[in-house]
Write a protein that holds these residues in place. Structure first.
Motif, PDB file in Angstrom:
ATOM      1  N   GLU A 241      -1.401   6.820   0.181  1.00  0.00           N
ATOM      2  CA  GLU A 241      -2.451   6.264   1.063  1.00  0.00           C
ATOM      3  C   GLU A 241      -2.181   4.788   1.331  1.00  0.00           C
ATOM      4  OE1 GLU A 241      -5.478   7.136  -1.896  1.00  0.00           O
ATOM      5  OE2 GLU A 241      -6.891   7.450  -0.222  1.00  0.00           O
ATOM      6  N   PHE A 242      -1.883   4.073   0.249  1.00  0.00           N
ATOM      7  CA  PHE A 242      -1.654   2.643   0.351  1.00  0.00           C
ATOM      8  C   PHE A 242      -0.416   2.364   1.207  1.00  0.00           C
ATOM      9  CE2 PHE A 242       0.076  -1.431  -0.825  1.00  0.00           C
ATOM     10  CZ  PHE A 242      -1.028  -2.237  -0.990  1.00  0.00           C
ATOM     11  N   LEU A 243       0.660   3.096   0.902  1.00  0.00           N
ATOM     12  CA  LEU A 243       1.920   2.837   1.600  1.00  0.00           C
ATOM     13  C   LEU A 243       1.817   3.163   3.084  1.00  0.00           C
ATOM     14  CD1 LEU A 243       4.318   4.049  -1.210  1.00  0.00           C
ATOM     15  CD2 LEU A 243       3.937   1.683  -0.477  1.00  0.00           C
ATOM     16  N   ASP A 244       1.076   4.216   3.401  1.00  0.00           N
ATOM     17  CA  ASP A 244       0.903   4.589   4.816  1.00  0.00           C
ATOM     18  C   ASP A 244       0.189   3.484   5.588  1.00  0.00           C
ATOM     19  OD1 ASP A 244       2.174   6.927   4.401  1.00  0.00           O
ATOM     20  OD2 ASP A 244       0.369   8.192   4.386  1.00  0.00           O
ATOM     21  N   VAL A 245      -0.922   3.015   5.030  1.00  0.00           N
ATOM     22  CA  VAL A 245      -1.692   2.000   5.751  1.00  0.00           C
ATOM     23  C   VAL A 245      -0.920   0.678   5.782  1.00  0.00           C
ATOM     24  CG1 VAL A 245      -3.179   1.114   3.873  1.00  0.00           C
ATOM     25  CG2 VAL A 245      -4.057   1.209   6.190  1.00  0.00           C
ATOM     26  N   LYS A 246      -0.157   0.427   4.724  1.00  0.00           N
ATOM     27  CA  LYS A 246       0.663  -0.784   4.681  1.00  0.00           C
ATOM     28  C   LYS A 246       1.710  -0.775   5.807  1.00  0.00           C
ATOM     29  CE  LYS A 246       4.168  -3.038   1.895  1.00  0.00           C
ATOM     30  NZ  LYS A 246       4.722  -3.246   0.560  1.00  0.00           N
ATOM     31  N   ASN A 247       2.385   0.374   5.954  1.00  0.00           N
ATOM     32  CA  ASN A 247       3.379   0.488   7.021  1.00  0.00           C
ATOM     33  C   ASN A 247       2.757   0.238   8.380  1.00  0.00           C
ATOM     34  OD1 ASN A 247       5.635   0.961   5.546  1.00  0.00           O
ATOM     35  ND2 ASN A 247       5.340   3.186   5.490  1.00  0.00           N
TER      36      ASN A 247
END
Ligand SMILES: Nc1ncnc2c1ncn2[C@@H]1O[C@H](COP(=O)(O)OP(=O)(O)OP(=O)(O)O)[C@@H](O)[C@H]1O
Ligand SMILES: [Mg+2]
Length: 262
Positions: A241-247
């Motif tokens: 979740e974090f990595l997706d929104v970060k990207n």
């Protein structure tokens, strides 16, 4: 949480133009948004896009050229104890000890001595500086000074905390530690937080919303809801979740960095 409750800060068509030797600089070009009570809002955007200018207008340190900011429905026309500010460069009083710095605002508010002491000690403990209560700023590391600045802001008990890259000058390890402390404190004593950072990870781990500002003249490009449940900690940074929104946020911010370079 996000999207519920009552509006704490209303930013209403705020524009700011500075007059400089080179002519007019439009720092903010029509910024509007509502920030709800107890909401944690992070703000990212390229250098010079007007983030600090917006924070200073909310804090009542700078007047908008047009438009207005309302706090609890009242127009902001100057500084006020309900809005506390933490700057990137600690801004401590060098002649006061850690305790003196944290008590300063309380003394200004006329809080009785014993009470001021009690409150100051509570927040000094919160930032784990109880062994340094009688030290002076010059005896502290950068991270410790920033802890004092945060304790001082909390001790004055504002309902809004405005933070302008408070961890910007710190090493990565101290920075993550202070992020954790700030998260835990916000989860305990919710306050409305407006937190500027250049660090997308930091913006996401802390915020319920991330405001992406566009290259100058500053506007809000997009507001991204961060639907990652609290409590959050450093391990949250490994989740999909974090990595997706970060990207996603990073790609949007990057476009604005490129726009500045042109
Ligand atoms: N007092 C001032 N007088 C003239 N111009 C100013 C003043 N303060 C800010 N500006 C200009 O307004 C614009 C926005 O500045 P601001 O400091 O708000 O940007 P920022 O997004 O906080 O940048 P950074 O990420 O580098 O801190 C910049 O172009 C800056 O030069
Ligand atoms: Mg700035």
């Amino acid at each position: 949480m996000a999207g519920q409750g009552r509006v704490k800060l209303k930013i209403d068509h705020v524009e700011k133009t500075f007059q400089s030797r080179k002519g007019e600089v439009v720092a903010l070009n029509g910024v509007s948004m509502d920030i709800m009570e107890n909401e944690f809002v992070s703000v990212v955007g390229p250098s010079g896009c007007g983030k600090s200018t917006l924070l200073n207008i909310i804090g009542g340190l700078t007047e908008p050229t047009s438009g207005a900011v309302y706090c609890d429905g009242e127009e902001v026309t100057g500084v006020g104890t309900e809005r506390g500010v933490v700057f990137q460069q600690y801004a401590l009083f060098p002649w006061l000890t850690v305790r003196g710095n944290v008590e300063f605002g309380l003394n200004m508010q006329g809080v009785k001595k014993e009470k001021a002491y009690e409150i100051a000690m509570k927040y000094i403990k919160m930032v784990e500086l109880e062994d340094f209560v009688d030290s002076y700023p010059k005896e502290l590391s950068g991270g410790m000074k920033q802890r004092v600045a945060i304790a001082r802001a909390y001790a004055a008990n504002p309902s809004v905390l405005l933070m302008d890259e408070p961890f910007g000058a710190l090493d990565a390890q101290t920075r993550t530690q202070l992020q954790e402390e700030l998260l835990q404190t916000w989860e305990k004593e919710q306050k409305t937080c407006f937190f500027i950072t250049h660090d997308v990870d930091e913006a996401i781990i802390l915020g319920q919303k991330v405001v992406i500002m566009s290259a100058r003249p500053g506007r809000i490009k997009e507001i991204v809801d961060i639907n990652i449940p609290y409590p959050r900690n450093q391990e949250t940074k490994m989740t999909t979740e974090f990595l997706d929104v970060k990207n996603y946020i990073w790609s949007q911010v990057y476009k604005e960095y490129l726009a500045v370079k042109k």
